[in-house]
Motif scaffolding. Structure first.
Motif, PDB file in Angstrom:
ATOM      1  N   THR A   4       0.829  -1.203   0.000  1.00  0.00           N
ATOM      2  CA  THR A   4       0.000   0.000   0.000  1.00  0.00           C
ATOM      3  C   THR A   4       0.863   1.253   0.000  1.00  0.00           C
ATOM      4  OG1 THR A   4      -1.739  -1.173   1.203  1.00  0.00           O
ATOM      5  CG2 THR A   4      -1.802   1.235   1.243  1.00  0.00           C
ATOM      6  N   SER A   5       1.948   1.226   0.775  1.00  0.00           N
ATOM      7  CA  SER A   5       2.860   2.371   0.820  1.00  0.00           C
ATOM      8  C   SER A   5       3.499   2.620  -0.536  1.00  0.00           C
ATOM      9  CB  SER A   5       3.940   2.130   1.880  1.00  0.00           C
ATOM     10  OG  SER A   5       3.366   2.003   3.161  1.00  0.00           O
ATOM     11  N   ARG A   6       3.887   1.533  -1.215  1.00  0.00           N
ATOM     12  CA  ARG A   6       4.495   1.693  -2.537  1.00  0.00           C
ATOM     13  C   ARG A   6       3.496   2.275  -3.531  1.00  0.00           C
ATOM     14  NH1 ARG A   6       7.822  -4.054  -3.089  1.00  0.00           N
ATOM     15  NH2 ARG A   6       9.485  -3.539  -1.589  1.00  0.00           N
ATOM     16  N   ARG A   7       2.260   1.793  -3.467  1.00  0.00           N
ATOM     17  CA  ARG A   7       1.241   2.322  -4.358  1.00  0.00           C
ATOM     18  C   ARG A   7       1.012   3.803  -4.103  1.00  0.00           C
ATOM     19  NH1 ARG A   7      -3.339  -2.505  -4.069  1.00  0.00           N
ATOM     20  NH2 ARG A   7      -2.215  -4.018  -5.366  1.00  0.00           N
ATOM     21  N   ALA A   8       0.972   4.185  -2.824  1.00  0.00           N
ATOM     22  CA  ALA A   8       0.777   5.603  -2.492  1.00  0.00           C
ATOM     23  C   ALA A   8       1.931   6.446  -3.001  1.00  0.00           C
ATOM     24  CB  ALA A   8       0.627   5.762  -0.976  1.00  0.00           C
ATOM     25  N   SER A   9       3.157   5.930  -2.885  1.00  0.00           N
ATOM     26  CA  SER A   9       4.326   6.672  -3.363  1.00  0.00           C
ATOM     27  C   SER A   9       4.287   6.839  -4.879  1.00  0.00           C
ATOM     28  CB  SER A   9       5.607   5.942  -2.944  1.00  0.00           C
ATOM     29  OG  SER A   9       5.704   5.855  -1.535  1.00  0.00           O
ATOM     30  N   VAL A  10       3.980   5.748  -5.584  1.00  0.00           N
ATOM     31  CA  VAL A  10       3.909   5.822  -7.050  1.00  0.00           C
ATOM     32  C   VAL A  10       2.805   6.770  -7.486  1.00  0.00           C
ATOM     33  CG1 VAL A  10       3.408   4.503  -9.143  1.00  0.00           C
ATOM     34  CG2 VAL A  10       4.901   3.532  -7.381  1.00  0.00           C
ATOM     35  N   LEU A  11       1.649   6.676  -6.831  1.00  0.00           N
ATOM     36  CA  LEU A  11       0.535   7.555  -7.172  1.00  0.00           C
ATOM     37  C   LEU A  11       0.907   9.017  -6.949  1.00  0.00           C
ATOM     38  CD1 LEU A  11      -2.426   7.892  -8.021  1.00  0.00           C
ATOM     39  CD2 LEU A  11      -3.053   7.629  -5.594  1.00  0.00           C
ATOM     40  N   ALA A  12       1.612   9.316  -5.851  1.00  0.00           N
ATOM     41  CA  ALA A  12       2.023  10.695  -5.574  1.00  0.00           C
ATOM     42  C   ALA A  12       2.962  11.212  -6.658  1.00  0.00           C
ATOM     43  CB  ALA A  12       2.694  10.777  -4.202  1.00  0.00           C
ATOM     44  N   LEU A  13       3.886  10.375  -7.120  1.00  0.00           N
ATOM     45  CA  LEU A  13       4.822  10.789  -8.168  1.00  0.00           C
ATOM     46  C   LEU A  13       4.097  11.035  -9.491  1.00  0.00           C
ATOM     47  CD1 LEU A  13       7.817   8.390  -7.433  1.00  0.00           C
ATOM     48  CD2 LEU A  13       7.754  10.855  -7.052  1.00  0.00           C
ATOM     49  N   VAL A  14       3.145  10.160  -9.824  1.00  0.00           N
ATOM     50  CA  VAL A  14       2.394  10.329 -11.070  1.00  0.00           C
ATOM     51  C   VAL A  14       1.585  11.616 -11.035  1.00  0.00           C
ATOM     52  CG1 VAL A  14       0.533   9.377 -12.479  1.00  0.00           C
ATOM     53  CG2 VAL A  14       2.311   7.864 -11.580  1.00  0.00           C
ATOM     54  N   ILE A  15       0.901  11.860  -9.925  1.00  0.00           N
ATOM     55  CA  ILE A  15       0.098  13.083  -9.800  1.00  0.00           C
ATOM     56  C   ILE A  15       0.991  14.311  -9.906  1.00  0.00           C
ATOM     57  CG2 ILE A  15      -1.307  14.446  -8.203  1.00  0.00           C
ATOM     58  CD1 ILE A  15      -2.459  11.819  -7.155  1.00  0.00           C
ATOM     59  N   THR A  16       2.171  14.255  -9.251  1.00  0.00           N
ATOM     60  CA  THR A  16       3.101  15.384  -9.314  1.00  0.00           C
ATOM     61  C   THR A  16       3.547  15.649 -10.744  1.00  0.00           C
ATOM     62  OG1 THR A  16       3.912  14.908  -7.084  1.00  0.00           O
ATOM     63  CG2 THR A  16       5.323  16.256  -8.491  1.00  0.00           C
ATOM     64  N   ALA A  17       3.853  14.595 -11.492  1.00  0.00           N
ATOM     65  CA  ALA A  17       4.297  14.758 -12.871  1.00  0.00           C
ATOM     66  C   ALA A  17       3.207  15.384 -13.742  1.00  0.00           C
ATOM     67  CB  ALA A  17       4.713  13.403 -13.455  1.00  0.00           C
ATOM     68  N   TRP A  20       2.763  19.031 -12.672  1.00  0.00           N
ATOM     69  CA  TRP A  20       3.936  19.778 -13.152  1.00  0.00           C
ATOM     70  C   TRP A  20       3.766  20.120 -14.633  1.00  0.00           C
ATOM     71  CZ3 TRP A  20       9.552  18.274 -11.471  1.00  0.00           C
ATOM     72  CH2 TRP A  20      10.462  19.171 -12.034  1.00  0.00           C
ATOM     73  N   GLU A  21       3.383  19.137 -15.449  1.00  0.00           N
ATOM     74  CA  GLU A  21       3.223  19.367 -16.876  1.00  0.00           C
ATOM     75  C   GLU A  21       2.151  20.435 -17.146  1.00  0.00           C
ATOM     76  OE1 GLU A  21       3.923  18.957 -20.947  1.00  0.00           O
ATOM     77  OE2 GLU A  21       5.047  18.072 -19.291  1.00  0.00           O
ATOM     78  N   LEU A  22       1.042  20.347 -16.433  1.00  0.00           N
ATOM     79  CA  LEU A  22      -0.047  21.303 -16.646  1.00  0.00           C
ATOM     80  C   LEU A  22       0.344  22.703 -16.184  1.00  0.00           C
ATOM     81  CD1 LEU A  22      -3.110  19.130 -15.555  1.00  0.00           C
ATOM     82  CD2 LEU A  22      -2.422  19.741 -17.882  1.00  0.00           C
ATOM     83  N   VAL A  23       0.961  22.785 -15.007  1.00  0.00           N
ATOM     84  CA  VAL A  23       1.378  24.098 -14.483  1.00  0.00           C
ATOM     85  C   VAL A  23       2.387  24.746 -15.417  1.00  0.00           C
ATOM     86  CG1 VAL A  23       2.659  25.230 -12.627  1.00  0.00           C
ATOM     87  CG2 VAL A  23       0.878  23.578 -12.074  1.00  0.00           C
ATOM     88  N   GLY A  24       3.352  23.963 -15.907  1.00  0.00           N
ATOM     89  CA  GLY A  24       4.345  24.505 -16.824  1.00  0.00           C
ATOM     90  C   GLY A  24       3.765  24.863 -18.176  1.00  0.00           C
ATOM     91  N   ARG A  25       2.859  24.023 -18.668  1.00  0.00           N
ATOM     92  CA  ARG A  25       2.278  24.253 -19.986  1.00  0.00           C
ATOM     93  C   ARG A  25       1.457  25.528 -20.016  1.00  0.00           C
ATOM     94  NH1 ARG A  25       4.395  22.923 -24.088  1.00  0.00           N
ATOM     95  NH2 ARG A  25       4.772  20.850 -23.199  1.00  0.00           N
ATOM     96  N   PHE A  26       0.719  25.810 -18.948  1.00  0.00           N
ATOM     97  CA  PHE A  26      -0.142  27.004 -18.912  1.00  0.00           C
ATOM     98  C   PHE A  26       0.502  28.166 -18.163  1.00  0.00           C
ATOM     99  CE2 PHE A  26      -3.100  23.435 -19.522  1.00  0.00           C
ATOM    100  CZ  PHE A  26      -3.783  23.888 -20.643  1.00  0.00           C
ATOM    101  N   GLU A  27       1.807  28.016 -17.799  1.00  0.00           N
ATOM    102  CA  GLU A  27       2.579  29.081 -17.149  1.00  0.00           C
ATOM    103  C   GLU A  27       1.834  29.654 -15.947  1.00  0.00           C
ATOM    104  OE1 GLU A  27       3.757  31.973 -20.015  1.00  0.00           O
ATOM    105  OE2 GLU A  27       5.153  30.618 -21.010  1.00  0.00           O
ATOM    106  N   LEU A  28       1.411  28.760 -15.067  1.00  0.00           N
ATOM    107  CA  LEU A  28       0.678  29.184 -13.878  1.00  0.00           C
ATOM    108  C   LEU A  28       1.604  29.668 -12.771  1.00  0.00           C
ATOM    109  CD1 LEU A  28      -1.972  26.296 -13.713  1.00  0.00           C
ATOM    110  CD2 LEU A  28      -2.188  28.563 -14.747  1.00  0.00           C
TER     111      LEU A  28
END
Length: 524
Positions: A4-17, A20-28
């Motif tokens: 469960t901890s590994r899944r939470a870590s992977v999910l957090a990294l995916v959400i961050t990525a 990050w892409e959306l914030v950078g793309r729209f220059e927020l």
């Protein structure tokens, strides 16, 4: 639970990525300061031919510093355990070298050596303390009954060291190597700021004025990946050798035996006080001897090398001494209050978040990848990135200070919460206590020593972050004073800054250590 901890870590990294892409793309966040991951990857592909030579140079320097620093740490740890008086006498030098930010040491080392030597020396200075601390604690954790058995069959102090202490120190030594490995990268990159043809630090310095945010992010990410690889190698070695996974950070706990180290057992308070004063005087004398010995061994001419008497004249005797004191102490005050404020904010946020997330383990597991990255990312790679996002004001300096303080402290405090006495928790659970009541009465008190230990270990790192921010972002405080000295070829200022910051840093470290000491005594 682990899955469960590994899944939470992977999910957090995916959400961050994705974010990050959306914030950078729209220059927020800032115009062009926070590029999307796709742009960062594209820039890396364009620059891919530049990296092999820079990475190879930095890794070579870091590896040499890592080997030398850890060998020295191991030898010193053995001497400390075998000859306790030597530890008390040299404590001032050992703690001063740990507390003194590398950004302050770098100009002095740059004056003393040339070529690749400054980079190796700074890398060695960055790694010796974690290994020294972990190894010393490990060697002293041998049970007295085991020592008595060896001595009862005629074993000498050397036999105790060989058969018991070195084996007991192995897990801690390997944990120290793991924590020290990213430090070697930081020291090497700081040394590369003094000059050179290749190295990630050289590449980063040359890219600062090019207005290419994606390249700065690439260099920072590459430096972090290399440091993380070092960290991971020694984590794997530690697991294979000891048969278990060592802690994420070097243990912050201190045994009762260590608390009593340096005291005269069974003596009166007056005698113990006199003993502490005597050892303090000896420690100061050893520090001064080491200072003069460094000057003699380096072969620096008097125009470059400054002795304690030279600094006294510079700050007290010469006609311009009042101006010198005003510049030095004014810069020191500015740096220290910013660092102190950032440390308090970082520790408070870490303690609050760790206690709240202890009730939600899955969410806490999602934070751990970022905590891991924060422990391996070289601070020097973080500074220009934060300046891009938050500008060139005080906000960037505070963000850097909080960032280098928060995550390591969050990990340590989380460990303290997780190591709360199981028996006490079971007692409260048996009377239907609520989770927050268990947290308040058992887990939080158990984590308080980890909070103080985190503050003691985070203070030098926070000071380094502030000074680097002052050098490259705000142009204030100690960082700016070092830059001015380099531009004016004033060789006295680096020595004066090093001495002043060392004294203040040791006082800060010792003050936090005294609070930690009292807290641990109450718990024993």
């Amino acid at each position: 639970m682990q899955r469960t901890s590994r899944r939470a870590s992977v999910l957090a990294l995916v959400i961050t990525a994705v974010v990050w892409e959306l914030v950078g793309r729209f220059e927020l966040v800032g115009k062009g300061a926070f590029p999307p991951l796709s742009d960062i990857a594209h820039q890396f592909w364009i620059d891919r031919a530049d990296y092999p030579a820079h990475i190879a140079a930095t890794v070579h320097e870091a590896a040499l510093g890592f080997v030398y620093g850890n060998l020295i740490a191991l030898v010193i740890a053995i001497v400390f355990v075998q000859v306790p008086f030597f530890e008390r006498a040299s404590r001032g030098v050992v703690v001063s070298l740990f507390c003194l930010p590398l950004a302050v040491v770098a100009p002095v080392v740059g004056l003393a050596f040339d070529g690749m030597t400054p980079k190796v020396v700074l890398a060695a200075l960055a790694v010796y303390f974690p290994t020294l601390t972990a190894t010393t604690v490990g060697m002293r954790s041998v049970a007295p009954s085991q020592i008595d058995v060896v001595r009862s069959v005629g074993g000498s102090s050397f036999d105790v060291l060989r058969r018991l202490r070195l084996r007991s120190a192995l897990p801690g030594f390997l944990a120290g190597l793991r924590v020290a490995a990213p430090g070697a990268m930081l020291g090497a990159m700081l040394g590369e700021f003094l000059g050179g043809e290749h190295g990630l630090g050289v590449y980063l310095l040359g890219s600062l004025g090019q207005a290419n945010a994606a390249r700065l992010w690439d260099i920072g990410i590459v430096a972090t990946i290399v440091a993380t690889a070092f960290y991971g190698v020694f984590a794997l070695v530690g697991t294979k050798v000891t048969g278990r996974t060592v802690d994420t950070t070097v243990s912050t706990s201190i045994s009762a035996d260590l608390l009593a180290a340096g005291e005269v057992r069974g003596s009166t308070p007056i005698a113990r006080g006199a003993w502490r004063v005597g050892t303090t005087v000896i420690s100061i004398a050893v520090a001064l001897i080491a200072w003069l010995g460094f000057i003699r061994l380096s072969g620096l001419p008097p125009t470059l090398a400054k002795t304690p008497s030279d600094l006294w004249r510079y700050l007290v005797d010469v006609p311009a001494a009042p101006d010198h004191r005003h510049a030095l102490f004014g810069a020191l005050f500015h740096t220290m209050w910013v660092a102190a404020f950032g440390i308090v904010l970082g520790l408070a946020a870490a303690f609050l978040l760790a206690t709240v997330l202890s009730l939600r383990p899955a969410i806490a597991a999602g934070m751990m990848p970022f905590a891991f990255i924060s422990q391996t990312m070289p601070i020097i790679a973080l500074v220009p990135i934060i300046a891009l996002v938050f500008g060139r004001g005080l906000t960037s300096t505070l963000v850097i200070t909080v960032s280098v303080t928060f995550f390591p402290s969050f990990v340590a405090i989380s460990q303290g919460l997780a190591l709360a006495p199981r028996g006490a928790i079971d007692v409260l659970t048996s009377v239907a206590a609520k989770p927050w009541q268990i947290l308040r009465k058992v887990s939080v008190p158990n984590a308080l020593p980890y909070l103080f230990a985190s503050a003691r270990l985070a203070a030098p790192r926070a000071l380094l972050g502030v000074i680097l921010a002052e050098q490259f972002i705000t142009r204030q405080g100690i960082g700016d004073l070092i830059g001015q000295a380099r531009g004016e070829l004033d060789y006295t200022i680096p020595w004066a800054v090093a001495a002043a910051v060392a004294i203040v840093s040791v006082l800060l470290y010792s003050g936090i250590g005294a609070l930690e000491h009292r807290m641990l005594r109450r718990r024993i």
